[in-house]
Write a protein that holds these residues in place. Sequence first.
Motif, PDB file in Angstrom:
ATOM      1  N   GLU A  12      -1.141  -5.959   2.537  1.00  0.00           N
ATOM      2  CA  GLU A  12       0.195  -6.465   2.215  1.00  0.00           C
ATOM      3  C   GLU A  12       0.365  -6.730   0.730  1.00  0.00           C
ATOM      4  N   ASP A  13      -0.743  -6.818  -0.022  1.00  0.00           N
ATOM      5  CA  ASP A  13      -0.657  -7.136  -1.435  1.00  0.00           C
ATOM      6  C   ASP A  13       0.107  -6.061  -2.191  1.00  0.00           C
ATOM      7  N   ARG A  14      -0.202  -4.796  -1.915  1.00  0.00           N
ATOM      8  CA  ARG A  14       0.506  -3.705  -2.586  1.00  0.00           C
ATOM      9  C   ARG A  14       1.979  -3.695  -2.202  1.00  0.00           C
ATOM     10  N   ARG A  17       3.691  -6.539  -3.916  1.00  0.00           N
ATOM     11  CA  ARG A  17       3.895  -6.287  -5.342  1.00  0.00           C
ATOM     12  C   ARG A  17       5.056  -5.326  -5.557  1.00  0.00           C
ATOM     13  N   ALA A  18       5.129  -4.273  -4.731  1.00  0.00           N
ATOM     14  CA  ALA A  18       6.249  -3.326  -4.839  1.00  0.00           C
ATOM     15  C   ALA A  18       7.565  -4.036  -4.539  1.00  0.00           C
TER      16      ALA A  18
END
Length: 173
Positions: A12-14, A17-18
Amino acid sequence: MASDPGGGPAGEDRGGRAWAIGYDALGHVGGVILAVMAGAVFLQVVLRYLGLTGIDGLEEVPRYLFVWLVMIGAAAAMQRSEHTVLDYFINLLSPRGRALVLVLTNGTGIFLFLYLIKLSLVLVPNAQYQTSAGLGLPLGYVFLAIPVGSVLIVLPMLRNLIAASRLLWPKRS
C-alpha cells in the motif's frame, strides 16, 4: 470528518505515495487557478485605473474559475485532512468513539457528494445549452466542476471511512 488512514502493508505504500502525489498535483492546479484569477482581476483593475475599457469577458474568468478552485481545493484539503473540523469534542472521546464519529461523518459526507453528482447529471448537460454573456463559454464547463470535484472529494472520504471502520471493527486474529 477525516482521519489519516495511517500505514498499511508494504504494497500500500506505493499506492499511498501515488495517491498523495496526485492530490498534491491538485493543490498545484488550484494554485495555478488562483494565480490566473488574481491576474485577471489585476489586469481589469489596471485597465480601468488607466481609463481604458476592460477586456470583454475577462471579469467572468475569475468568477467561473472560482467554482473549480473551491472544488479542487476542497479535494486536496480532504486528502490532507486540512479541512475545517471541530476536533475538541472528538478528542474527548475514546479511540473507538472517535472512529465511530469518523465513520458517521465520512459516510454522511459521501452521501452528500454522491447526491451532488446525481444532481449534476441533469445540470451539466442542460447548462451546455447556455453560454456566458462575455466569453460565450458554454456554462456546462463551469458546472462540470461540481461532479468532478465531488468525485475527487469522495475518494479520500472513502479511504478515511475504510480506515475508521477498521479501527471500529478490528479483525480478530
